[in-house]
Every structure is written in structure tokens, then in C-alpha cells.
Design a protein around this motif. Structure first.
Motif, short mmCIF file in Angstrom:
data_model
loop_
_atom_site.label_atom_id
_atom_site.label_comp_id
_atom_site.label_asym_id
_atom_site.label_seq_id
_atom_site.Cartn_x
_atom_site.Cartn_y
_atom_site.Cartn_z
N ALA A 154 0.82 -1.21 0.00
CA ALA A 154 0.00 0.00 0.00
C ALA A 154 0.85 1.26 0.00
CB ALA A 154 -0.94 -0.01 1.20
N THR A 155 1.95 1.25 0.73
CA THR A 155 2.80 2.44 0.85
C THR A 155 4.05 2.37 -0.02
OG1 THR A 155 4.01 1.50 2.73
CG2 THR A 155 2.02 2.77 3.22
N ASP A 156 4.33 1.19 -0.59
CA ASP A 156 5.56 0.96 -1.35
C ASP A 156 6.80 1.33 -0.53
OD1 ASP A 156 7.31 0.29 -3.41
OD2 ASP A 156 7.14 2.26 -4.39
N ARG A 157 6.80 0.91 0.72
CA ARG A 157 7.94 1.19 1.61
C ARG A 157 8.53 -0.13 2.10
NH1 ARG A 157 10.17 5.76 0.66
NH2 ARG A 157 9.18 5.28 -1.33
N LEU A 158 9.85 -0.14 2.21
CA LEU A 158 10.58 -1.31 2.69
C LEU A 158 11.06 -1.09 4.12
CD1 LEU A 158 12.77 -2.13 -0.44
CD2 LEU A 158 11.35 -3.81 0.73
N TYR A 203 13.13 3.56 2.02
CA TYR A 203 13.32 3.15 0.63
C TYR A 203 12.07 2.50 0.06
CZ TYR A 203 18.18 3.63 2.13
OH TYR A 203 19.36 4.10 2.66
N SER A 204 11.85 2.74 -1.23
CA SER A 204 10.81 2.02 -1.96
C SER A 204 11.44 0.79 -2.60
CB SER A 204 10.22 2.92 -3.06
OG SER A 204 11.20 3.17 -4.07
N LEU A 205 10.60 -0.08 -3.15
CA LEU A 205 11.11 -1.26 -3.84
C LEU A 205 11.99 -0.85 -5.01
CD1 LEU A 205 11.13 -4.35 -4.11
CD2 LEU A 205 9.06 -4.15 -5.51
N ALA A 206 11.56 0.17 -5.75
CA ALA A 206 12.34 0.64 -6.90
C ALA A 206 13.69 1.23 -6.47
CB ALA A 206 11.54 1.68 -7.69
N ASP A 207 13.73 1.85 -5.29
CA ASP A 207 14.99 2.41 -4.79
C ASP A 207 16.05 1.31 -4.65
OD1 ASP A 207 14.00 4.98 -4.59
OD2 ASP A 207 13.38 4.75 -2.49
N VAL A 208 15.64 0.20 -4.03
CA VAL A 208 16.58 -0.89 -3.81
C VAL A 208 16.89 -1.61 -5.12
CG1 VAL A 208 16.91 -3.10 -2.63
CG2 VAL A 208 15.89 -1.18 -1.40
N MET A 209 15.88 -1.87 -5.92
CA MET A 209 16.11 -2.53 -7.21
C MET A 209 16.98 -1.67 -8.12
SD MET A 209 14.76 -5.52 -7.22
CE MET A 209 14.64 -5.94 -8.97
N GLY A 210 16.96 -0.36 -7.91
CA GLY A 210 17.79 0.54 -8.71
C GLY A 210 19.27 0.38 -8.45
#
Length: 222
Positions: free
Chosen positions: A64-68, A87-94
Motif C-alpha cells: 500500500a505504501t511501497d515502503r521497505l 526506501y521504496s522497492l524501486a529504490d533498492v532494485m535501482g
């Protein structure tokens, strides 16, 4: 001679002149609760120790929040801040190594979009200081009654040292296969080469996520 944990509650009743006239009290034996709390703290301490020994961290992603939320051990492995929800999922995957981005997203999307209920992958992660770590990631989603993902939890293990050793061993054995001396690699490897040949089947059994590539490279028994 047995010690007990007690919770004390006290209430003071005032007389008409506001002077304390009566004290009411209650005692509750909370020994079992205290013992359960102590046992839980001990289990958590042992789990943290096991994670440190295995170089393993855990994480949780809120859809819901896209937060890790990263565990302290995982934050240290990745070189990231332990601040929850930063961090968001995209932050870490980046920060995934460029050569591994496509297949890593394919694995993650098999859960996010493909309906898979489990995913595991090897990938490389570039830390903020530029160093690269070899990681083994496992994840499992939690879904609602309609199949939508509510959260995803997982573990991440840093096996960089083992992967480095595998690469060195593979290089040394390649050199030997071509008739080149292996003494220039490092002295211990001449002895390790003999040992590794006999251990390849066991490595394939115990390290299914990385050993097949090594078996392939070294031409060892399957």
C-alpha cells in the motif's frame, strides 16, 4: 524460596477533609508473563546471532505504501540506512548490478504480476560505496482474499566471499587444464584444487543456487 513477579496497583481514598483515609490495593502475579517475555528476548537474540553468522538479513515490503523495512543486519549488508520506510522497492532494485537488472525484475514481477507465491534469485547489488555484493534473495507474498498482494517478506543472504572463492578456484582449474602452472594464483590453491574435485557433488547438493554454474565451469561430476 521462589521469586515471583508481582504487579501492584494502589488507589487512595480521601476523607471529606481531603486527608487520605483509606488505601485500596491489588496484587497480580505476572511471573509467567515475565518468563515468556524473557524467553522471547532470548530467542530473538539467538536469531540475530544466527543471521550474523550466516550473513543473512530480512526485509518486508508494504504494497500500500511501497515502503521497505530492512533489518539492521540487512542494512549493513547493503550499506543502506536502517531507517524504516526510507526506501521504496524501486529504490533498492535501482542498485542491482546493471547486468542483473532484467532477470532480477523478471523474478520479482513473477510474484507482483504473475501470481507466483514464492521467488528466489541470485543477483549482484552495488552498494553506495561502489562495492558489489553477491546476494541470494528469497521472497514470499501475503495476499488478500482476491489475490492482491498486501505485503511481501523475504530474506537476503550475502555469499560474496564464497562466490569469490568459487571464481578463483574455477580460474585456477582452468589454468591447470591448459597445462599452465597454478602456483601464481596463490599457494593454497594447489592443495585446494585436489580437494575441490572430490567435493563438487556435495557442493551441488548443498548449494543449489550457485554450485551448478561452478560444476559447469570446472567440468566436475553432476
Amino acid at each position: 524460596g521462589q521469586w515471583r513477579h508481582l504487579q501492584v496497583r494502589v488507589r487512595i481514598s480521601d476523607a471529606a477533609d481531603k486527608a487520605p483515609s483509606r488505601i485500596h490495593g491489588a496484587l497480580q502475579d505476572i511471573t509467567e508473563r515475565k518468563e515468556a517475555e524473557a524467553a522471547l528476548r532470548e530467542r530473538e537474540a539467538r536469531l540475530r546471532e544466527a543471521h550474523e553468522i550466516a550473513n543473512l538479513g530480512d526485509w518486508e515490503w508494504d504494497a500500500a505504501t511501497d515502503r521497505l523495512v530492512l533489518s539492521p543486519q540487512l542494512s549493513a549488508i547493503l550499506g543502506l540506512s536502517p531507517e524504516p520506510g526510507r526506501y521504496s522497492l524501486a529504490d533498492v532494485m535501482g542498485r542491482v548490478h546493471p547486468d542483473d537488472v532484467e532477470r532480477s525484475w523478471e523474478a520479482v514481477n513473477s510474484v507482483l504480476e504473475g501470481g507466483a507465491n514464492f521467488c528466489a534469485l541470485d543477483t549482484r547489488f552495488v552498494r553506495p560505496d561502489g562495492s558489489v555484493r553477491d546476494l541470494y534473495v528469497r521472497m514470499r507474498p501475503e495476499r488478500d482474499a482476491r489475490g492482491r498482494i498486501l505485503r511481501m517478506a523475504g530474506t537476503t543472504q550475502d555469499f560474496s566471499e564464497r562466490r569469490h572463492l568459487e571464481r578463483q578456484l574455477a580460474q585456477a582449474m582452468k589454468m591447470e587444464a591448459f597445462g599452465q602452472p597454478t602456483g601464481g594464483v596463490t599457494p593454497p590453491f594447489n592443495h585446494l584444487l585436489t580437494i575441490v574435485r572430490g567435493e563438487l557433488p556435495l557442493m551441488g547438493h548443498n548449494c543449489p543456487h550457485s554450485a551448478p554454474q561452478l560444476l559447469d565451469t570446472l567440468g566436475g561430476p553432476q
